[in-house]
Design a protein around this motif. Structure first.
Motif, PDB file in Angstrom:
ATOM      1  N   SER A  73      19.579  25.881  -7.174  1.00 15.22           N
ATOM      2  CA  SER A  73      20.587  26.094  -6.132  1.00 15.22           C
ATOM      3  C   SER A  73      21.116  27.521  -6.168  1.00 15.22           C
TER       4      SER A  73
ATOM      5  N   GLN B 292      18.765  29.767  -4.208  1.00 11.95           N
ATOM      6  CA  GLN B 292      18.920  29.608  -2.769  1.00 11.95           C
ATOM      7  C   GLN B 292      20.183  30.308  -2.255  1.00 11.95           C
ATOM      8  N   SER B 293      21.314  30.088  -2.931  1.00 14.53           N
ATOM      9  CA  SER B 293      22.557  30.726  -2.483  1.00 14.53           C
ATOM     10  C   SER B 293      22.512  32.235  -2.663  1.00 14.53           C
TER      11      SER B 293
ATOM     12  N   GLY C 166      29.074  32.875  -0.537  1.00 17.33           N
ATOM     13  CA  GLY C 166      28.923  31.848  -1.564  1.00 17.33           C
ATOM     14  C   GLY C 166      29.987  30.768  -1.476  1.00 17.33           C
TER      15      GLY C 166
ATOM     16  N   VAL D  50      29.164  28.543   1.646  1.00 17.44           N
ATOM     17  CA  VAL D  50      28.008  27.688   1.381  1.00 17.44           C
ATOM     18  C   VAL D  50      28.373  26.579   0.398  1.00 17.44           C
ATOM     19  N   ALA D  51      29.136  26.921  -0.642  1.00 18.41           N
ATOM     20  CA  ALA D  51      29.531  25.929  -1.643  1.00 18.41           C
ATOM     21  C   ALA D  51      30.402  24.833  -1.032  1.00 18.41           C
TER      22      ALA D  51
ATOM     23  N   PHE E 238      19.653  26.532   2.494  1.00 16.27           N
ATOM     24  CA  PHE E 238      20.696  25.506   2.439  1.00 16.27           C
ATOM     25  C   PHE E 238      20.079  24.111   2.424  1.00 16.27           C
TER      26      PHE E 238
ATOM     27  N   ILE F 134      19.005  23.455  -1.029  1.00 12.70           N
ATOM     28  CA  ILE F 134      20.132  23.164  -1.913  1.00 12.70           C
ATOM     29  C   ILE F 134      20.496  21.681  -1.855  1.00 12.70           C
TER      30      ILE F 134
ATOM     31  N   VAL G  28      26.298  26.792  -7.093  1.00 10.39           N
ATOM     32  CA  VAL G  28      25.980  27.317  -5.757  1.00 10.39           C
ATOM     33  C   VAL G  28      26.762  28.596  -5.503  1.00 10.39           C
TER      34      VAL G  28
ATOM     35  N   SER H 283      25.412  33.238  -5.645  1.00  8.30           N
ATOM     36  CA  SER H 283      25.572  34.289  -4.643  1.00  8.30           C
ATOM     37  C   SER H 283      26.040  35.603  -5.265  1.00  8.30           C
TER      38      SER H 283
END
Length: 478
Positions: free
Chosen positions: A173, A176-177, A196, A199-200, A393, A396, A427, A431
């Protein structure tokens, strides 16, 4: 801290190089070849059947399933995990390090991998468990224990579960982030840590909803994001259409003549091309890694074979369609014609090209004659940022589900909340960290997953071949 992270990266890279160059290549190709023979080329014989089962049952609103997922929801969740940064950043990294020929070896890995993932899906269906409430769970830990019904089996299953939690739920994850943060920062200038957080938060909301919310999201997101990326890629290729045949030619030529562009002798160059194809191919389509069987185990199908052929199409879409689109865009725009890397006379790093920005630079090359350099660069950056967001995403949320299944196996159902909180934190952290270290750690734990998974697959090969044989018998009878 900086020195420690650099030292850690060096150590992990060294371990990964030996693993990818020797162990991984042998395991992936040998296992795929073994099951190709055992199933009598199931990826060729049953390709049409798999396509009919997938595209004849597409529903963007499959609804909440009682005790599992629909076959398409399971495939969408699997593809959500497969189609991620590996299809953009990973493919570009393979080309940078192993040359355009690395893509050919990705195709080879994927072809044999289709037989491997058929076997994984069949075994996941055969060994899945249903609790007293009708909830279904399945995946490699269950067929590993079935393969070795003793202390060794428990050890292998536990080893796999720990590696899966770290590789998918946590480290994966982060990759990806990290890619989302970099892409959005390049396109908009927004700090990665802000991306970040966003997204989280979104990921956390979906995690809390459990498997049905994840399936509801992926069954809608996957078809739309795949079509959007393919349409954008085709538009780029339309502006470089004269270079596409040359791009195909370079993939085949440098698969067998890598020494022409990679420093060193033929043997070393060929090893670099194949190893890049193997490890980036694994990260892209995940055949043999043991991740997607978690999704395929949840599918409600009549026979395990039915989900096995569906699983094969996931690898086909991931590698032969989406990843190949990335490769053609990058090679036709940057390496072919009069692209900035044509003739391999210029070092990519010297002109600011890296695996994270190759596609947007390819779009810039394609569009700059029509839009102007500045606008073309902006369009390319925005296109990649949008695609990477959806690709990464979706991965994730898919990987989170797979990691959760293994975390629950290790620590029980009450541990799921703790797992979800830790996953959301990772996650966000992804980032903010260096992408090289994040990628290296993810590769490391991915490789660890492959070993116990492949051992169990081979041990249970008779179950797979029996299922494939029975499907052939029924097909002839019909």
């Amino acid at each position: 801290m900086e020195k420690f992270l650099d030292k850690l990266l060096s150590v992990v890279d060294t371990v990964n190089s030996y693993t990818a160059d020797y162990i991984l290549i042998v395991l992936l190709i040998a296992t795929g070849l073994f099951f190709t023979i055992k199933t009598r080329f199931v990826q060729v014989r049953c390709f049409g059947e798999g396509m009919k089962r997938v595209f004849g049952n597409i529903k963007l609103r499959g609804g909440k399933q009682s005790g599992g997922l629909s076959s398409f929801q399971a495939l969408a969740t699997a593809i959500a995990a497969q189609v991620g940064t590996g299809n953009i950043v990973g493919a570009c990294g393979a080309i940078l390090t192993g040359g355009p020929g690395a893509i050919f070896w990705m195709w080879v890995i994927a072809f044999f991998g289709m037989a491997t993932i058929y076997s994984e899906a069949v075994l996941a269906q055969k060994t899945r468990v249903v609790d007293e409430n009708g909830n279904v769970a399945g995946g490699p830990v269950y067929y590993i224990k079935n393969a070795f019904n003793n202390g060794f089996g428990k050890f292998l299953a536990g080893f796999f579960a720990v590696a899966a939690v770290l590789a998918l739920g946590f480290m994966g994850s982060m990759v990806q982030s990290n890619s989302i943060g970099e892409a959005v920062n390049t396109a908009t200038g927004i700090d990665p840590w802000i991306v970040g957080i966003v997204v989280a938060l979104i990921a956390g909301f979906i995690f809390i909803g459990g498997v049905n919310r994840i399936a509801s999201v992926t069954e809608k997101m996957v078809p739309i994001m795949a079509m959007g990326y393919l349409v954008g890629g085709l538009l780029i290729l339309a502006f470089r259409i004269k270079c596409v045949p040359e791009a195909f030619g370079m993939i085949f030529k440098y698969a067998f003549m890598p020494q022409a562009i990679i420093a060193g002798g033929f043997g070393a160059a060929l090893k670099a091309a194949i190893s890049q194809g193997a490890k980036r191919g694994l990260f892209s389509n995940e055949a043999g890694m043991g991740s997607t069987p978690h999704a395929h185990a949840l599918a409600k199908v009549e026979k395990p074979h039915d989900q096995g052929v569906v699983a094969m199409i996931g690898v086909f879409i991931d590698t032969f369609v989406v990843l190949t689109m990335t490769a053609l865009v990058v090679i036709s725009c940057l390496y072919a014609g009069k692209g900035p890397l044509s003739g391999f006379a210029v070092d990519a790093e010297a002109i600011g090209l890296a695996n994270t920005n190759m596609v947007q630079n390819a779009a810039k090359v394609a569009f700059e004659g029509f839009l102007g350099a500045g606008v073309a660069a902006k369009v390319g950056a925005i296109f990649v940022a949008v695609c990477l967001f959806f690709f990464a995403f979706s991965t994730i949320i898919g990987w989170n589900l797979f990691g959760k299944i293994n975390f629950e196996y290790l620590f029980g159902k009450k541990s799921v909340v703790v797992y979800s909180v830790i996953a959301v934190i990772f996650v966000f952290l992804g980032s903010c960290l260096k992408s090289d270290l994040v990628w290296a750690l993810t590769d490391f734990f991915n490789y660890l997953m492959v070993i116990p998974n492949v051992i169990a697959l081979v041990a249970l090969n008779k179950i797979v071949s029996k299922e494939a044989k029975e499907a052939r018998r029924l097909k002839k009878k019909a």
